[in-house]
Design an enzyme around this catalytic site. Structure first.
Site, short mmCIF file in Angstrom:
data_model
loop_
_atom_site.label_atom_id
_atom_site.label_comp_id
_atom_site.label_asym_id
_atom_site.label_seq_id
_atom_site.Cartn_x
_atom_site.Cartn_y
_atom_site.Cartn_z
N SER A 2 68.30 -101.52 -25.36
CA SER A 2 67.41 -102.38 -26.12
C SER A 2 68.01 -102.73 -27.46
O SER A 2 68.58 -101.88 -28.15
CB SER A 2 66.09 -101.67 -26.35
OG SER A 2 65.36 -102.37 -27.33
N GLY A 34 55.20 -113.25 -11.45
CA GLY A 34 54.66 -113.32 -10.09
C GLY A 34 53.55 -112.32 -9.86
O GLY A 34 52.51 -112.65 -9.26
N ARG A 39 70.59 -112.93 -31.14
CA ARG A 39 71.48 -112.39 -30.13
C ARG A 39 72.80 -113.16 -30.00
O ARG A 39 73.86 -112.56 -29.85
CB ARG A 39 70.77 -112.41 -28.77
CG ARG A 39 69.64 -111.44 -28.74
CD ARG A 39 68.85 -111.55 -27.48
NE ARG A 39 67.93 -110.42 -27.41
CZ ARG A 39 67.09 -110.21 -26.41
NH1 ARG A 39 67.03 -111.05 -25.40
NH2 ARG A 39 66.31 -109.16 -26.42
#
Lengths: 247, 246, 674
Positions: C316, C77, C363
């Site tokens: 992370s 955005g 993941r």
């Protein structure tokens, strides 16, 4: 652990505020400070009293939303954000006073929530590098000296929480301002606008009603990201350079 | 096309007002730093002159006289003195005026105070700058009345040239306990002011960009505070202890 | 993942041929298939270039007459607001936070991928494209992903020009690292705060446009309804969170960049206030919700410490580059000090099962295996419920090999964060990690132009479904957000805006009034239920249901049960909610209640979508669809489609529209990381 909370409550920007005292029991030391407030709010909701409003979002210390003055310390007794403060930093039976950031430029919206729009307006006054989308040259065409790039990064970690202002006896935002000046000023891309940036942002800082810096160092001691005081020295130096260039 | 319903109260948009405040806080701080440095130079010279008291009345009075002749014949008699006085007066005016403006801004920047405040890191001297400054200013007025304009010999009550030579006035004055007390209190205030002021000036001038420079500036503040206040305090203490006497 | 690691001769795999399953029968209405109406054709490498040329231009003089609303100020955005502002459009930007700079993109840690091939290690646009499609388990659109890979290099150029302080080597050039299951070093990073630095870059660019007057910024505003007039998105109804005022904002186009809905699980790594409301209100107004069940569970989060937990903190996954993951071989060792467990009693299970990728498996695999070892009773850390939910991530080897200083330079902020939260020093004691909901690949359906099926409604970033398929590679979320915001949307929305300015609408238009009234009624309703329970308590309950039945592993029975439970929860919500205070000022309980109401409806749709998708694919594992070795088994013959769900009304059923996925540049293969 059981705690007594003295919380600043204020219905709206124009309303009179005051300290209300609440008891919160059964707090675990693994809770974050905000999770402790969640318990208070759940309790208030059950009792039919409106929960305490406070700003928070990421709860991992990076968005900069949380902003509580806890027992006279911005973000509480540890040097971190309020959301990363854990109850193991307090002791059973302790009384904790919780207030909003206090500054003319940060008017209270409700309870512990303040309006920090002044920071956005300072950025609007020059806290950017003008590079329209699509106009950028190949990223590696301009090398940046590594130590300067690292300094730029270190100060660019500012999260804009306003703790520096809250902790400063003068209500100055110099650390916030200096961090941005140093971040952009240390990079080759930041050079063309360097002078006008510091003049514009400094003027807006004053316009917003922040106080002046007296180099006391409370800001850097409260800063959850450890922004060092030398950014203010850099700010002053850049300002002096810009004034000379202007005249 | 765009239509929006917003209450007029919210016309204060998120857009920045164009700020044009010529006397920014940083400019005022710069003024304070430069004038402060002038004072540092002055107090060092003044202290050096005072220490001549240890060399006896001739040396001390001679120094006072020498100041009047400094720069001659390029400058008229007392010319240097008047230039110095003018520079110091100007420095004083801008230093004090800037301080007042900044103090007021700081006050306005936090109209509602905290119920609880604590300091994390800052030195006592840094919090004492304004009150310390006022203390020094009051002392300065008294001091000028005492030794320069009024030339009052507090002990004998004589004024003007009847008060005696500078050395006499000094020694006899410091034999008065309350005058010595005022003097020593002022030196404490000066020490505190120099301790933070030196570092603060360096920071304001942008000279403290590296860790080493910061350490140096802080150390300089400490050294100056001890040397200047200590150097000044030596005289009344020596008078009190009888090391310097008429 | 280089193709060479795949078993040679592996032919495209389809699941064992079964009859078409229809697990979700009775929960939905089958609808017409759909296609992307603006899908490009031609050689894949030329499609975006051609399309940029074909898309019509908007005369600069006309741009300021065109208003674009952008909801959300994260990477997608913020970047779009800045870019459209620079182009001269009249942009109105909305965010619920007190400043655009606080959007949750800021919390992304690891990095951003770009096919720059600075390391000359065999990377290319095509390889990034290939890796992304493969990582997404062949459930994304080829053309979109290729475009993403193509513009990735421009993103880095743009960000550097804005002053983003990426890590650099001693020569002053940009540094890269390998990240999240990828064998080339293509990840650009700013220590562990890459998202923050990229967002600040976009934010500053946007603030520059605010100063220039092209962007109007509405902070502490929440979109509560989409205004659709004559079938076109023409504005939003937003609530000013400070004054409580319900505002109407009309425009020529609306862009939703409102992020993901991971908070449907209550505990996630999303920000506390991240929500689905903007997207869900658009869905209820006709926009299709695509693949809502595609959730990414991130393997490296700090484990839950107790019932009070309000959110999970991610660390992370770059940590997996140097840390080794293990649990004790024997259950009895689980409560021992890990440093006292000898090497031979440790099970480095990822290295054992996946020798070629080891700790760097994608993941979903890392997450599921962590769950498996914990389910076996070999988890570590405090008991939560009946299990220890944690595995070790050990840096002892890395510290020995690289030295503590080198480890500190790479990871100090992550280690500090860990210590702050857990009170343990990871330089000395192995970290404990556990998977947590992190990202959703599902989102509003969009075409190649990022336009939803509602004309004039564009959706970017995590809020759309388009680029990551069934699973997202590490360091690709930042890439997609910025690609959409800086380079894609500005080049596609102009083709739509070229027809504008559209006929002005008045606020008294019946559709506008209806939208506004519905918002006012809903706010009034939430305030007046007068029950006993807080919105938070409903949210927590919803989260338990979703995590238990629609989390890492799903089954037909579980999902049916979950749907029933959610329906009951919804009824309880609307009869027993208590929201104190009023609607005419800052009322965080009221905000929360509205968001939870939408999460409950979304949760039901997610379960229906998961029920329908009887295959293990990407981020999710269906118990009914596994190989003999217990690995995920995809069913390309049945499910190689995008499930686009159409809202069926409060009392009705959703309608399923299928968009077939066709691969021409890449051959579909079953993933293997062994």
């Amino acid at each position: 652990m059981n705690l007594t909370l003295k919380v600043w409550r204020q219905a709206g920007p124009e309303s009179e505020g005051g300290i209300h005292t609440y008891q919160v029991d059964g707090v675990s030391e693994d809770m974050s400070f905000l999770e402790m407030l969640d318990i208070l709010n759940e309790q208030l909701n059950e009792q039919g009293e409106e929960p305490v409003a406070f700003d928070h979002d990421c709860r991992e210390g990076i968005c900069g939303s949380c902003s509580l003055m806890i027992d006279g310390y911005a973000h509480g007794p540890e040097v971190t954000t309020t959301c990363q403060l854990h109850m193991r930093s307090f002791s059973d039976g302790q009384t904790i006073t919780i207030e909003p950031w206090r500054a003319e430029a940060f008017p209270v919206v409700k309870d512990l929530v303040v309006d920090r729009g002044a920071f956005d307006r300072i950025i609007q006054a020059g806290g950017y590098i003008s590079a329209n989308t699509g106009s950028a040259p190949e990223a590696n065409s301009v090398p940046a000296q590594r130590d300067k790039a690292m300094r730029a990064f270190n100060v660019a970690t500012c999260i804009g929480c306003g703790a520096c202002v809250a902790a400063c006896p003068n209500g100055s935002a110099s650390l916030f301002l200096g961090a941005k000046i140093t971040h952009l000023g240390e990079l080759p891309q930041g050079q063309p606008e360097r002078n006008q940036r510091v003049l514009g942002m400094t003027a807006q800082h004053d316009e917003e009603g922040f106080g002046g810096c007296t180099n006391i160092g409370e800001c850097t001691a409260a800063c959850p990201k450890g922004i060092p005081l030398d950014v203010i020295s850099q700010l002053n130096k850049d300002y002096r350079t810009a004034l000379r260039a202007k005249s | 096309m765009a239509t929006t319903t917003r209450s007029p109260a919210k016309a204060k948009a998120a857009q920045a007002k164009k700020a044009k405040s010529p006397r920014t806080t940083i400019l005022l701080k710069l003024t304070m730093a430069v004038s402060g440095l002038i004072f540092i130079g002055y107090v060092l010279a003044h202290m050096y002159g005072n220490l001549k008291a240890f060399a006896g009345p001739e040396s001390f009075n001679g120094y006072a006289e020498h100041l009047r002749e400094l720069g001659e014949p390029l400058l008229p008699h007392e010319g240097f003195l008047w230039i110095a006085r003018a520079v110091l007066l100007l420095s004083l005016v801008v230093h004090v005026a800037s301080a007042i403006v900044l103090w007021r801004r700081a006050g306005k920047a936090r109209p509602v105070k905290y119920v609880v405040t604590k300091n994390r890191n800052s030195s006592f001297s840094s919090h004492w700058m304004r009150w310390g400054g006022i203390t020094i200013l009051l002392f300065l007025i008294w001091h000028l009345l005492n030794f320069s304009f009024g030339k009052v010999n507090v002990k004998t009550g004589e004024t003007g040239s009847a008060a005696g030579d500078p050395y006499t006035v000094m020694v006899q004055s410091f034999e008065v306990w309350w005058l010595t007390a005022i003097y020593l209190v002022a030196m404490v205030a000066l020490a505190l002011h120099l301790h933070h002021g030196t570092w603060s000036a360096a920071q304001t001038l942008g000279l403290t960009g590296t860790a080493k420079a910061r350490r140096t500036a802080k150390a300089a503040g400490g050294v100056l505070a001890v040397v200047v206040a200590g150097g000044f305090a030596l005289i009344p203490l020596s008078v009190l202890l009888g090391i310097i006497e008429k | 993942m280089a193709g060479s690691t795949l078993h040679d001769g592996l032919t495209p795999l389809n699941g064992p041929s079964t009859q078409t399953s229809d697990d979700a029968h009775g929960y939905y209405t089958p609808g017409e298939p759909i296609v992307d109406p603006v899908a490009p054709t031609g050689p894949i490498a030329d499609r975006w270039t051609t399309r940029r040329f074909e898309n019509r231009l908007v005369n600069p003089a006309n741009r300021r007459k065109l208003t674009v609303i952008i909801v959300g100020t994260g990477l997608a955005g913020g970047a779009a607001a800045a870019t459209l502002g620079e182009a001269g459009y009249n942009v109105k930007s909305f965010c619920y936070q007190d400043s655009p700079r606080r959007a949750h993109s800021i919390a992304a840690q690891g990095g951003i991928n770009a096919a720059k091939n600075y390391k000359e290690d065999g990377d290319s646009t095509f390889r990034l494209f290939y890796d992304t499609v493969k990582g997404g388990d062949y459930r994304s659109r080829e053309s979109n992903v290729y475009r993403l890979a193509e513009v990735s290099a421009n993103i880095i150029d743009q960000c550097v020009a804005q002053g983003v302080p990426f890590a650099r080597d001693y020569g002053g050039l940009l540094d890269n690292r390998s990240f999240g299951g990828v064998q080339v070093s293509r990840t650009f990073y700013a220590r562990g705060q890459t998202g923050q630095q990229l967002l600040i870059g976009a934010y500053q660019a946007m603030e520059r446009q605010v100063a220039a007057g092209t962007v109007q910024q509405f902070t502490r505003h929440e979109m509560l309804e989409l205004v659709v007039v004559d079938g076109k998105a023409r504005g939003i109804i937003a609530r000013d969170l400070v004054t409580g005022e319900i505002e109407t904002h009309l425009a020529d186009a609306v862009v939703l960049a409102s992020g993901g809905y991971g908070n449907v699980f209550f505990l996630s790594t999303n920000a506390m206030n991240s929500n689905v409301t903007a997207a869900w209100r658009a869905h209820r107004k006709g926009a299709y919700m695509a693949n809502p069940c595609y959730t990414q569970i991130h393997p490296t989060c700090i484990p839950v410490s107790g019932e009070h937990q309000s959110k999970l903190t991610l660390m992370s996954e770059s940590l997996r580059n140097d840390g080794r993951i293990w649990v004790p071989k024997n259950r009895e060792d689980c409560d021992k000090d890990p440093r006292d467990i000898p090497e031979e009693d440790r099970d480095y299970y990822l290295e054992r099962i996946y020798p070629s990728f080891g700790n760097l498996v994608p993941r979903d695999i890392a997450s599921r295996q962590a769950k498996n070892v914990c389910d076996e009773g070999r988890g570590v850390g405090p008991m939560v419920g009946d299990f220890r939910r944690g595995v070790y991530l050990d840096f002892a080897d890395a510290i020995e090999r690289l030295g503590e200083d080198a480890v500190r330079e790479k990871y100090d902020n992550l280690f500090d964060m860990y210590e702050r939260i857990t009170g343990e020093n990871p330089y000395q004691v192995p970290m404990r990690i556990y998977p947590a909901v992190h990202y959703v690949m599902g989102g509003l359906w969009v075409d190649y132009h990022l336009q939803s099926n509602v004309p004039g409604l564009f959706v970017t970033g995590e809020a759309n479904f388009s680029d990551h398929g069934a699973n997202r590679l590490g360091a690709s979320a930042l890439m997609q957000g910025l690609a959409d915001g800086y380079f894609v949307l500005p080049n596609t929305i102009r083709d739509f805006l070229a027809d504008g300015p559209f006929e002005p609408i008045d606020e008294s238009h019946p559709e506008v009034v209806a939208a506004r009234t519905s918002v006012e009624d809903r706010v009034a309703k939430l305030l007046s239920i007068g029950g006993t329970r807080s919105a938070d308590s409903f949210h927590r309950e919803l989260g338990h249901i979703m995590w238990e039945y629609c989390g890492m592993e799903r089954s037909e029975d579980g999902l049916r049960k979950a749907i029933d439970m959610i329906r009951e929860l919804k009824a309880a919500f609307w009869s027993d909610l208590r929201v104190l205070g009023t609607g005419d000022n800052l009322n965080q309980s009221l905000e929360k209640a509205g968001r939870v109401a939408d999460f409950i409806e979304l949760g039901e749709l997610m379960c229906i979508d998961a029920l329908n998708r009887r295959e293990s694919c990407g981020g999710h594992f269906r118990a009914e669809s596994q190989t003999d070795e217990g690995e995920a088994l995809r069913h390309d013959d049945e499910f190689s489609y995008v499930a686009a769900w159409e809202w069926g009304g409060d009392e009705g059923q959703p309608t399923l529209h299928k968009e077939d996925l066709i691969y021409t540049a890449i051959e579909m293969k079953q993933r293997s990381y062994k």
